[in-house]
Write an enzyme that holds these catalytic residues in place. Sequence first.
Site, PDB file in Angstrom:
ATOM      1  N   LEU A  64       0.861  -1.387  -0.611  1.00 38.40           N
ATOM      2  CA  LEU A  64      -0.258  -0.033   0.287  1.00 38.40           C
ATOM      3  C   LEU A  64       0.854   0.779   0.459  1.00 38.40           C
ATOM      4  CD1 LEU A  64      -2.859  -1.596   2.797  1.00 38.40           C
ATOM      5  CD2 LEU A  64      -3.172  -1.361   0.246  1.00 38.40           C
ATOM      6  N   PRO A  65       0.175   2.482  -0.168  1.00 39.53           N
ATOM      7  CA  PRO A  65       1.495   3.541  -0.489  1.00 39.53           C
ATOM      8  C   PRO A  65       1.690   3.515   1.049  1.00 39.53           C
ATOM      9  CG  PRO A  65      -1.070   3.670  -1.153  1.00 39.53           C
ATOM     10  CD  PRO A  65      -1.421   2.313  -0.797  1.00 39.53           C
ATOM     11  N   THR A  98       6.017   0.743   2.205  1.00 37.15           N
ATOM     12  CA  THR A  98       7.606   1.593   2.922  1.00 37.15           C
ATOM     13  C   THR A  98       6.716   2.225   3.678  1.00 37.15           C
ATOM     14  OG1 THR A  98       9.159   1.698   1.687  1.00 37.15           O
ATOM     15  CG2 THR A  98       9.074   2.786   2.593  1.00 37.15           C
ATOM     16  N   LYS A 173      15.341   0.426   4.905  1.00 34.39           N
ATOM     17  CA  LYS A 173      14.592   0.573   3.855  1.00 34.39           C
ATOM     18  C   LYS A 173      15.103   2.376   4.052  1.00 34.39           C
ATOM     19  CE  LYS A 173      11.949   1.134   0.174  1.00 34.39           C
ATOM     20  NZ  LYS A 173      12.695   0.885  -1.225  1.00 34.39           N
ATOM     21  N   LYS A 248       7.631  11.116  -0.082  1.00 32.05           N
ATOM     22  CA  LYS A 248       7.176  10.399   1.422  1.00 32.05           C
ATOM     23  C   LYS A 248       9.053   9.941   2.127  1.00 32.05           C
ATOM     24  CE  LYS A 248       6.080   6.430   1.060  1.00 32.05           C
ATOM     25  NZ  LYS A 248       5.641   4.828   0.446  1.00 32.05           N
TER      26      LYS A 248
HETATM   27  P1  NAD Z   1       0.769   2.667  -5.933  1.00 34.54           P
HETATM   28  O1  NAD Z   1       0.074   4.083  -5.820  1.00 34.54           O
HETATM   29  O2  NAD Z   1       1.142   2.501  -7.498  1.00 34.54           O
HETATM   30  O3  NAD Z   1       0.133   0.833  -5.534  1.00 34.54           O
HETATM   31  C1  NAD Z   1      -0.798   1.531  -4.165  1.00 34.54           C
HETATM   32  C2  NAD Z   1      -2.241   0.747  -4.512  1.00 34.54           C
HETATM   33  O4  NAD Z   1      -2.476   0.507  -3.089  1.00 34.54           O
HETATM   34  C3  NAD Z   1      -3.172   1.520  -5.281  1.00 34.54           C
HETATM   35  O5  NAD Z   1      -3.481   0.594  -6.550  1.00 34.54           O
HETATM   36  C4  NAD Z   1      -4.344   1.611  -4.937  1.00 34.54           C
HETATM   37  O6  NAD Z   1      -5.246   1.687  -5.123  1.00 34.54           O
HETATM   38  C5  NAD Z   1      -4.335   0.569  -3.242  1.00 34.54           C
HETATM   39  N1  NAD Z   1      -4.907   1.210  -2.582  1.00 34.54           N
HETATM   40  C6  NAD Z   1      -4.763   2.037  -1.543  1.00 34.54           C
HETATM   41  N2  NAD Z   1      -5.129   2.511  -0.307  1.00 34.54           N
HETATM   42  C7  NAD Z   1      -6.199   0.587  -0.265  1.00 34.54           C
HETATM   43  C8  NAD Z   1      -6.507   0.132   0.701  1.00 34.54           C
HETATM   44  N3  NAD Z   1      -6.794   0.504   1.749  1.00 34.54           N
HETATM   45  N4  NAD Z   1      -6.904  -1.071   0.444  1.00 34.54           N
HETATM   46  C9  NAD Z   1      -6.275  -1.360  -1.196  1.00 34.54           C
HETATM   47  N5  NAD Z   1      -5.796  -1.057  -2.017  1.00 34.54           N
HETATM   48  C10 NAD Z   1      -6.093   0.114  -1.017  1.00 34.54           C
HETATM   49  O7  NAD Z   1       2.315   2.761  -5.084  1.00 34.54           O
HETATM   50  P2  NAD Z   1       3.219   2.141  -5.846  1.00 34.54           P
HETATM   51  O8  NAD Z   1       4.514   1.799  -6.472  1.00 34.54           O
HETATM   52  O9  NAD Z   1       2.711   0.243  -5.916  1.00 34.54           O
HETATM   53  O10 NAD Z   1       3.962   1.515  -4.145  1.00 34.54           O
HETATM   54  C11 NAD Z   1       3.394   0.475  -2.915  1.00 34.54           C
HETATM   55  C12 NAD Z   1       4.895   0.916  -1.818  1.00 34.54           C
HETATM   56  O11 NAD Z   1       6.154  -0.148  -2.472  1.00 34.54           O
HETATM   57  C13 NAD Z   1       4.851   2.167  -1.262  1.00 34.54           C
HETATM   58  O12 NAD Z   1       4.621   2.129  -0.229  1.00 34.54           O
HETATM   59  C14 NAD Z   1       6.436   2.576  -2.274  1.00 34.54           C
HETATM   60  O13 NAD Z   1       7.480   3.885  -1.130  1.00 34.54           O
HETATM   61  C15 NAD Z   1       7.258   1.212  -2.210  1.00 34.54           C
HETATM   62  N6  NAD Z   1       7.961   0.671  -3.454  1.00 34.54           N
HETATM   63  C16 NAD Z   1       7.626   1.276  -3.953  1.00 34.54           C
HETATM   64  C17 NAD Z   1       8.493   1.493  -5.029  1.00 34.54           C
HETATM   65  C18 NAD Z   1       8.238   1.892  -6.802  1.00 34.54           C
HETATM   66  O14 NAD Z   1       9.170   1.522  -7.461  1.00 34.54           O
HETATM   67  N7  NAD Z   1       7.459   1.956  -7.196  1.00 34.54           N
HETATM   68  C19 NAD Z   1       9.816   0.868  -5.064  1.00 34.54           C
HETATM   69  C20 NAD Z   1      10.072   0.154  -3.617  1.00 34.54           C
HETATM   70  C21 NAD Z   1       8.739   0.670  -2.974  1.00 34.54           C
END
Ligand code: NAD
Length: 302
Positions: A64-65, A98, A173, A248
């Site tokens: 999740l975000p 994260t 992280k 963030k």
């Molecule tokens: P994103 O915003 O693409 O995806 C998040 C998903 O969570 C969305 O599809 C959203 O609809 C869903 N969501 C939000 N609230 C929800 C809920 N209550 N129930 C169900 N679904 C829900 O984000 P991302 O890029 O996939 O990143 C996710 C996490 O991983 C973050 O914490 C980010 O910091 C971390 N991260 C991202 C990357 C990257 O390259 N994108 C790399 C490492 C870590």
Amino acid sequence: MHIAFIGLGNMGAPMATNLVKAGHQVVVFDLVEAAVKALEAEGASRAASALDAAEGAEVVVSMLPAGAHVRGLYLGRDDQPGLLDALSGRPLLIDASTISPEDARSVGAAAAERGFCYLDAPVSGGIGGAKAGTLTFIVGGDAEGYDQARPVLDVMGKNLFHAGPSGSGQVAKICNNMLLGILMSGTAEALALGVKNGMDPAVLSEIMKQSSGGNWALNVYNPWPGVMEGSAASRDYQGGFLTDLMAKDLGLAWELALGSKAAVPMGSEARNLFALHSAQGSGGLDFSSIQSLYRSVEDDQR
Ligand code: NAD
């Protein structure tokens, strides 16, 4: 294994797809219908809520975000009970988002009180790593839970680290991403300086890659458009790791530093740059778009 996967965004979707491909029975939930549909097409089953997805599962993975979403899922929100109070079984809980170490520790402690094992297991490696199943998992929590999680994490990742007790995965992280924010903004700054002084960004990149300025942002995630095929910069900074998520993470580093009286002047500078970039409307672009903060009209005309 019966695995519930909550959060099918840029990272969660390919991670869940790899679990399906490995033969696991994966039940998914996301607030965005299109994201659920895409996973159904890969062979996952849909659930009407996070609770429905997790009921009966042996393992729950969340991606999740931010901390508020993770707290809401496990601890509950707006009179809605979280998984910790609503689930009848005791699946292993793996949160790969994260979030702050404090949030991870508080969810972990609430989970332990109710007989669950919760691991903070943030990842590194980006969308490319998520698709290829080569992520690095940085796990905080007890060793027994870590051993239990390994077969599931192995499907999605190549490098697994047990960082220490609950919250340690997030500490490691956050340190990593603070460094990444510094490296990406530094790389963008160096490229812009070279271009302003007549260098071809591709030639300059190649020189720095083979010299002491080489770093992950430059070597595999070049922020200048057109220099690296397949990079976010070469597709108008669409998808990837969003500026808002980097802002963030730098905010999490700042809070961690405040709480522990650590000095992070470079991390603070990077945080300001990404916050400014986000405030100028680039929060939904890949974080390497920080390059555009340094570019001028003349650069674009070159
Ligand atoms: P994103 O915003 O693409 O995806 C998040 C998903 O969570 C969305 O599809 C959203 O609809 C869903 N969501 C939000 N609230 C929800 C809920 N209550 N129930 C169900 N679904 C829900 O984000 P991302 O890029 O996939 O990143 C996710 C996490 O991983 C973050 O914490 C980010 O910091 C971390 N991260 C991202 C990357 C990257 O390259 N994108 C790399 C490492 C870590």
